[in-house]
Design an enzyme around this catalytic site. Sequence first.
Site, short mmCIF file in Angstrom:
data_model
loop_
_atom_site.label_atom_id
_atom_site.label_comp_id
_atom_site.label_asym_id
_atom_site.label_seq_id
_atom_site.Cartn_x
_atom_site.Cartn_y
_atom_site.Cartn_z
N HIS A 59 5.27 25.53 10.36
CA HIS A 59 4.65 26.15 11.77
C HIS A 59 5.25 26.12 12.73
O HIS A 59 5.59 24.88 13.23
CB HIS A 59 3.11 25.54 11.77
N ARG A 61 5.24 27.60 15.75
CA ARG A 61 4.30 27.68 16.85
C ARG A 61 4.71 28.68 18.02
O ARG A 61 4.29 28.58 18.89
CB ARG A 61 4.14 26.43 17.31
N ASN A 91 0.55 32.03 11.56
CA ASN A 91 -0.65 31.63 12.32
C ASN A 91 -0.42 31.26 13.74
O ASN A 91 -0.87 30.34 14.19
CB ASN A 91 -1.68 30.60 11.68
N ASP A 148 -2.45 31.66 6.05
CA ASP A 148 -2.56 30.22 6.13
C ASP A 148 -3.38 29.73 7.41
O ASP A 148 -2.96 30.09 8.69
CB ASP A 148 -1.26 29.56 6.08
N HIS A 176 -4.31 29.94 1.26
CA HIS A 176 -4.46 28.68 1.82
C HIS A 176 -6.05 28.40 1.09
O HIS A 176 -7.10 28.97 1.47
CB HIS A 176 -4.89 28.83 3.41
N HIS A 229 0.18 24.28 -0.30
CA HIS A 229 -0.38 22.88 -0.34
C HIS A 229 -1.46 22.76 -1.33
O HIS A 229 -2.46 22.14 -0.66
CB HIS A 229 -0.52 22.59 1.25
N ASP A 302 4.42 22.03 5.00
CA ASP A 302 3.40 22.29 5.82
C ASP A 302 3.55 21.57 7.34
O ASP A 302 2.49 21.19 8.12
CB ASP A 302 2.06 21.88 5.15
N HIS A 306 1.79 19.27 16.49
CA HIS A 306 0.62 19.36 17.64
C HIS A 306 0.94 18.54 18.75
O HIS A 306 1.71 17.46 18.54
CB HIS A 306 -0.81 18.94 17.10
N GLY A 321 -3.24 18.76 10.90
CA GLY A 321 -1.74 18.94 10.58
C GLY A 321 -0.81 17.74 10.92
O GLY A 321 -1.16 16.92 11.74
O1 DOR Z 1 -3.28 20.91 8.73
C1 DOR Z 1 -3.03 22.25 8.83
N1 DOR Z 1 -2.63 22.65 9.79
N2 DOR Z 1 -3.37 23.00 7.69
C2 DOR Z 1 -2.94 24.23 8.13
O2 DOR Z 1 -3.13 24.89 7.17
C3 DOR Z 1 -2.67 24.92 9.27
C4 DOR Z 1 -1.92 23.76 10.08
C5 DOR Z 1 -1.73 24.27 11.31
O3 DOR Z 1 -1.21 25.26 11.62
O4 DOR Z 1 -1.62 23.50 12.35
#
Ligand code: DOR
Length: 429
Positions: A59, A61, A91, A148, A176, A229, A302, A306, A321
Amino acid sequence: MSEFVIKGGQILEAGVLRAADLLVRDGVIAQIGTGLNATRVLDAEGAVLTPGFVDLHVHLREPGDEDAETIETGARAAALGGYTAVVAMPNTRPPLDDPILVRAVQAIGADAICEVISSGCITIGRDGIALAPMGEMHALGVRIFTDDGSCVMSAGLMRRALEYSLGLEGSVIAQHAEDDSMCSGGSMHEGEWSSRLGIPGRPGEAEAIIVARDIRLAALTGARIHFLHLSTAAAVDLVRRAKSDGVRVTCEVAPHHFTLTDEACASFDPAFKVHPPLRSASDVAAVRAGLSDGTIDAIATDHAPHTPESKERPFEEAPPGMLGLETAAALTVTELVKSGVMSLTEAFAVLSSNPASIAGISDRHGAPLAEGRVANICVFDPDEEWIVDPVRLASKSRNTPYAGRTLTGRARHTILRGEAVVVDSAATR
Ligand code: DOR
């Protein structure tokens, strides 16, 4: 003309390590042999030269959450982890459900120090209601389609996505697998620890139910399905049986699902919150067994950055995440190779050649190092010990669950298209 030699290492060839130098010239592997020289030398003493790693699941972002990660910072974290290619999940905000957005990600990624491959959504807005313009995204090179972060809950829509993918050469539908109706409101694995802690759970059955359903849909349509995952013994077992039945199924697991259990949530530290959640010790053992017997095709991080602000919220309110790019290969060596679950060669296969073939990029990643090939290489020291220090990670975020852990194994140099983008475990730009 750019030229350098990677000297004194061992090259993995057909599962066997052989002492050899490797000369890179103008982006390609010009020569492999002993006693090679060039003005510029990268030291590979004690290290192994392998095709660069390929991560099917990151990811980045961008667009939308650039305070947590950008394509540039995520690619830098990837290169430091030994990756030469990563598949960016769609996503983002807005989600990558449209060719214009895919093209924008590709354009930004073109300057990154790791090849950034855009995936595309299965459904418009990841809403699970109508198929996204998969054909138009495929025309731009997208091969992995996924919602996902969310499960495609409608079996009818999933069937249509699989059928549609049959006409898109090389494409795969990646699920997912967590049934929303069983998981909503849940923040950790449903089991003894969730009861003790009083945290609502996400049952393992929620994964197995979707995996079982989608295996049947893949068999019905003849299309390829890839499970993201996977985390439970039941799901690994379903995939094992589907493979022996000839269904076109592949799957990945993330390092946290073979290294951590739900007990870690007893700290109430949101660094341990992830979807699917950390599972029981028997699930972890089954994931390791699936890696050992080849049921599991790939290790994917994965990588889910954050911001510190969001991860400082209470466990149930914090986003799920964890970071993965800079620790995945080291965790694989520390937890799997050193304990005999798999050999170093097998570890490189699940980190490189297998994911490259799932993503359809074996023309430039994951194939055995050979003269004439594009120089996408990781020089990996399987014996280097280092301590995970969140502050020193290249990712913009800090949410690693491995802070303070001593790991063994580290990417020393990473070469992307003949450019040494990581030298002595530091990014060069
Ligand atoms: O823990 C997760 N975070 N699982 C996911 O499928 C998405 C991801 C996220 O985008 O933060």
